[in-house]
Design an enzyme around this catalytic site. Structure first.
Site, PDB file in Angstrom:
ATOM      1  N   TRP A 151       0.837  -1.166   0.051  1.00 24.42           N
ATOM      2  CA  TRP A 151       0.111  -0.036  -0.033  1.00 24.42           C
ATOM      3  C   TRP A 151       0.790   1.220  -0.004  1.00 24.42           C
ATOM      4  CZ3 TRP A 151       2.032   1.538   4.593  1.00 24.42           C
ATOM      5  CH2 TRP A 151       2.185   0.699   5.259  1.00 24.42           C
ATOM      6  N   LYS A 175      -2.456  -8.289  -8.059  1.00 26.33           N
ATOM      7  CA  LYS A 175      -3.414  -8.076  -6.757  1.00 26.33           C
ATOM      8  C   LYS A 175      -2.625  -7.000  -5.882  1.00 26.33           C
ATOM      9  CE  LYS A 175      -3.183  -9.267  -2.578  1.00 26.33           C
ATOM     10  NZ  LYS A 175      -3.962  -8.078  -1.997  1.00 26.33           N
ATOM     11  N   GLU A 250      10.895  -7.853  -3.179  1.00 29.82           N
ATOM     12  CA  GLU A 250      11.490  -6.685  -2.746  1.00 29.82           C
ATOM     13  C   GLU A 250      10.847  -6.356  -1.480  1.00 29.82           C
ATOM     14  OE1 GLU A 250      13.813  -4.868  -3.970  1.00 29.82           O
ATOM     15  OE2 GLU A 250      13.565  -5.359  -6.236  1.00 29.82           O
ATOM     16  N   CYS A 284      10.290   1.140   2.441  1.00 32.25           N
ATOM     17  CA  CYS A 284      11.108   0.187   2.644  1.00 32.25           C
ATOM     18  C   CYS A 284      12.502   0.558   2.849  1.00 32.25           C
ATOM     19  CB  CYS A 284      11.122  -1.030   1.460  1.00 32.25           C
ATOM     20  SG  CYS A 284      11.130  -0.361  -0.122  1.00 32.25           S
ATOM     21  N   GLU A 385      11.549  -3.943  11.507  1.00 35.25           N
ATOM     22  CA  GLU A 385      11.012  -2.796  10.713  1.00 35.25           C
ATOM     23  C   GLU A 385       9.668  -2.213  11.278  1.00 35.25           C
ATOM     24  OE1 GLU A 385       9.482  -3.924   6.623  1.00 35.25           O
ATOM     25  OE2 GLU A 385      10.510  -2.238   6.060  1.00 35.25           O
TER      26      GLU A 385
HETATM   27  P1  NAI Z   1       2.168  -7.806   3.383  1.00 42.08           P
HETATM   28  O1  NAI Z   1       3.537  -8.088   3.083  1.00 42.08           O
HETATM   29  O2  NAI Z   1       1.392  -8.610   4.201  1.00 42.08           O
HETATM   30  O3  NAI Z   1       1.105  -7.268   2.164  1.00 42.08           O
HETATM   31  C1  NAI Z   1       1.697  -6.917   0.950  1.00 42.08           C
HETATM   32  C2  NAI Z   1       0.860  -7.618  -0.132  1.00 42.08           C
HETATM   33  O4  NAI Z   1       0.808  -8.901  -0.137  1.00 42.08           O
HETATM   34  C3  NAI Z   1      -0.600  -7.123  -0.166  1.00 42.08           C
HETATM   35  O5  NAI Z   1      -1.139  -6.958  -1.308  1.00 42.08           O
HETATM   36  C4  NAI Z   1      -1.179  -8.409   0.754  1.00 42.08           C
HETATM   37  O6  NAI Z   1      -2.688  -8.456   0.401  1.00 42.08           O
HETATM   38  C5  NAI Z   1      -0.291  -9.559   0.122  1.00 42.08           C
HETATM   39  N1  NAI Z   1      -0.473 -10.675   0.835  1.00 42.08           N
HETATM   40  C6  NAI Z   1      -0.647 -10.861   2.246  1.00 42.08           C
HETATM   41  N2  NAI Z   1      -0.540 -12.187   2.617  1.00 42.08           N
HETATM   42  C7  NAI Z   1      -0.439 -12.985   1.427  1.00 42.08           C
HETATM   43  C8  NAI Z   1      -0.237 -14.191   1.122  1.00 42.08           C
HETATM   44  N3  NAI Z   1      -0.194 -15.117   2.084  1.00 42.08           N
HETATM   45  N4  NAI Z   1      -0.165 -14.637  -0.267  1.00 42.08           N
HETATM   46  C9  NAI Z   1      -0.011 -13.949  -1.142  1.00 42.08           C
HETATM   47  N5  NAI Z   1      -0.201 -12.318  -0.852  1.00 42.08           N
HETATM   48  C10 NAI Z   1      -0.269 -11.905   0.433  1.00 42.08           C
HETATM   49  O7  NAI Z   1       2.380  -6.218   4.194  1.00 42.08           O
HETATM   50  P2  NAI Z   1       1.187  -5.590   5.130  1.00 42.08           P
HETATM   51  O8  NAI Z   1       0.394  -6.536   6.072  1.00 42.08           O
HETATM   52  O9  NAI Z   1       0.463  -4.375   4.210  1.00 42.08           O
HETATM   53  O10 NAI Z   1       2.333  -4.618   5.861  1.00 42.08           O
HETATM   54  C11 NAI Z   1       3.014  -5.350   6.897  1.00 42.08           C
HETATM   55  C12 NAI Z   1       4.362  -5.026   7.159  1.00 42.08           C
HETATM   56  O11 NAI Z   1       5.148  -5.154   5.779  1.00 42.08           O
HETATM   57  C13 NAI Z   1       4.554  -3.372   7.013  1.00 42.08           C
HETATM   58  O12 NAI Z   1       4.458  -2.930   8.609  1.00 42.08           O
HETATM   59  C14 NAI Z   1       5.955  -3.096   6.868  1.00 42.08           C
HETATM   60  O13 NAI Z   1       7.076  -3.565   7.688  1.00 42.08           O
HETATM   61  C15 NAI Z   1       6.209  -4.454   5.754  1.00 42.08           C
HETATM   62  N6  NAI Z   1       5.705  -3.469   4.354  1.00 42.08           N
HETATM   63  C16 NAI Z   1       7.108  -3.289   3.534  1.00 42.08           C
HETATM   64  C17 NAI Z   1       6.882  -2.512   2.234  1.00 42.08           C
HETATM   65  C18 NAI Z   1       7.984  -2.646   1.463  1.00 42.08           C
HETATM   66  O14 NAI Z   1       7.759  -1.641   0.743  1.00 42.08           O
HETATM   67  N7  NAI Z   1       9.048  -3.596   1.434  1.00 42.08           N
HETATM   68  C19 NAI Z   1       5.431  -2.451   2.057  1.00 42.08           C
HETATM   69  C20 NAI Z   1       4.245  -2.593   2.691  1.00 42.08           C
HETATM   70  C21 NAI Z   1       4.562  -3.094   3.911  1.00 42.08           C
END
Ligand code: NAI
Ligand code: MG
Length: 492
Positions: A151, A175, A250, A284, A385
């Protein structure tokens, strides 16, 4: 007026299979501003089958030059729509319009760059050792690529994936994050307007387990590209492994931003501030561990504090705002929990440290810009993080210690070094175990420059010329120039 967003499949808006919808909130107001289709595995099936059909019948056989032209067209449309898309991003994720506007005005360049690269990928003719053989290679797309995005910067992070994937001749099913689906759906419509065949890019919205998992598991998805948390990245990698498909990841970071005593202090203060408070810390690449050389520590911290205190908190849609809301309710809770964790670990809070409810705050998701001093690198606040406007300051004595603290972490996405000694800059940039090292600057990125992580920060690189290779596989072709296969039963 609440806007309703359906899936975008095969060039059309499609109702969710189960007839269910979910709300998307504006993080600034806390109000629901749109409703989004709540996808399931049948929606994923539909999208993958459209992407597969389009890959096999049209896109996969298209001429690279023609793909390039369509990507240029898309870039023009994105330039035209940049301001509108920037507002959609801010409405959905609450990040500053100053930042998101700059981002959406820049995103067209990804499609231009990889559009230009589309017809410059060449195989080789191999002067092979076997007689009477013409032997050459060509690069071919994988087919349907599944893309899963977070997001914080939906359109930028999908551009990292989509531009090279399309240039290479793949089709896509995306997605987006359940918190920020709107901008990617708007993008899908613009992709149709540019003239891409229906089914080249499909978007299925919903939650990770309902849509992300079946997308990764789908037998017709041949490659996955993901940005998000390391925990989810690992799950996706494990699923990819069970299908033996390539996965680009990433993930997160806990980047050290390292200030030496001989650095330009003014610039380093600004670099430290922009490293952590830009985007409300939700990047990130956030420079969330500030390492300051002990001899200047106290003076540097007080200068930093003076500037940090002036941060104006409020409406992300206003160009005067410096710090906006945290994007999601769970993320807000996560940041609040880390404030407690840091305090309990003995870190000293010298700025902020709680929820912000003062002037300019609406909704319930504001966190005060927060600075902790007296942090040691083994504390959770230094190792994990947070993804919020929370800075941990750690003192160090010399170069060796800076390297040792900098690298003592599971992540390795980025690092910053502030010094006026070129030798130190070079030594540090060589020794820091991170995919990007900035010297006397922070946060710069480009479509031309590889971006990605060491260690748990990821796998593979996005951006730069090589990035297109992640969406191509090599094929070797052998052609006999004379009859070459004799009777296999008579070995000579
Ligand atoms: P997340 O990694 O869970 O979500 C990212 C994407 O993966 C979303 O589209 C989500 O719906 C999808 N997703 C979630 N579980 C999945 C699964 N089992 N299989 C396939 N797709 C799946 O991240 P979230 O919950 O939004 O944020 C949690 C933490 O992640 C944050 O607090 C932050 O530390 C980190 N984060 C890192 C980012 C980066 O740019 N590296 C971006 C956003 C969050
Ligand atoms: Mg939202």
């Amino acid at each position: 007026m609440i806007k309703k967003y359906k899936h975008y499949i095969d060039g059309s808006w499609v109702d969710p299979d189960n007839g269910e919808w979910f709300d998307s909130e504006n993080p600034y107001t806390g109000e629901v501003w749109s409703q989004v289709a709540k996808g399931n595995s049948r929606d994923v099936d539909k999208a993958v089958s459209s992407a597969k059909k389009t890959f096999e019948n049209r896109w996969g056989n298209s001429r690279p030059t023609d793909r390039g032209k369509l990507l240029f067209k898309l870039a023009e449309i994105l330039d035209r729509e940049a301001d509108r898309l920037g507002k959609v991003e801010v409405t959905d994720n609450g990040k500053l319009i100053a930042e998101m506007g700059n981002q959406t005005r820049y995103i067209g360049e990804w499609y231009r760059y990889f559009g230009g690269l589309a017809d410059k990928i060449e195989g080789t003719v191999i002067p092979v050792d076997k007689p009477n053989m013409f032997n050459f290679t060509r690069y071919e797309p994988y087919g349907v690529v599944g893309m899963i995005t977070p997001w914080n910067s939906p359109l930028l992070l999908v551009a990292y994936k989509l531009a090279p994937a399309l240039a290479a001749g793949n089709t896509a099913v995306i997605k987006p994050s359940e918190f920020t689906s709107a901008s990617t759906l708007e993008l899908a419509e613009l992709i149709s307007e540019a003239g891409f065949p229906d089914g080249t890019v499909n978007v299925v919205t919903g939650f990770g387990p309902d849509v992300g998992t079946p997308l990764v598991d789908h037998p017709d998805v041949s490659k996955v590209a993901f940005t998000g948390s390391d925990a989810t990245g690992q799950k996706i990698y494990e699923k990819g492994a069970s299908k033996l498909i390539p996965v680009t990841l990433e993930l997160g970071g806990k980047s050290p931003n390292i200030v030496f005593a001989d650095a330009n202090q003014e610039a380093a203060v600004m670099g430290a501030i922009s490293g952590i408070f830009a985007a409300t810390g939700q990047t990130c690449i956030a420079g969330s561990r500030l390492l300051v050389q002990r001899s200047i520590h106290d003076e540097f911290v007080s200068r930093l504090l003076e500037v940090a205190k002036t941060a104006k908190i409020g409406d992300p849609m206003s160009l005067d705002t410096h710090v906006g809301p945290v994007t999601t309710p769970p993320q807000f809770q996560k940041v609040m929990d880390y404030l407690d964790i840091a305090k309990n670990e003995g870190a000293k809070c010298i700025l902020g440290g709680g929820a912000y409810t003062g002037e300019g705050a609406k909704g319930k998701q504001f966190v005060e810009p927060t600075i902790f001093t007296g942090v040691t690198n083994n504390m959770r606040i230094a190792q994990e993080e947070v993804f919020g406007p929370v800075l941990s300051i750690i003192p160090f004595d010399d170069e060796e210690e800076a390297i040792s603290i900098g690298n003592d972490i599971n992540f390795g996405l980025a690092a910053g070094v502030w010094t006026s000694d070129i030798g130190c800059a070079i030594r540090m940039s060589e020794k820091l175990r991170a995919g990007t090292v900035w010297v006397n600057t922070y946060r710069v990125i480009s479509y031309m420059t590889p971006f990605g992580g060491y260690k748990r920060s990821g796998l593979g690189r996005e951006n730069g010329q090589q990035a297109i290779m992640a969406y191509l596989q090599q094929k070797a072709i052998w052609i006999a120039t004379e009859p070459s296969v004799g009777n296999p039963f008579i070995m000579k």
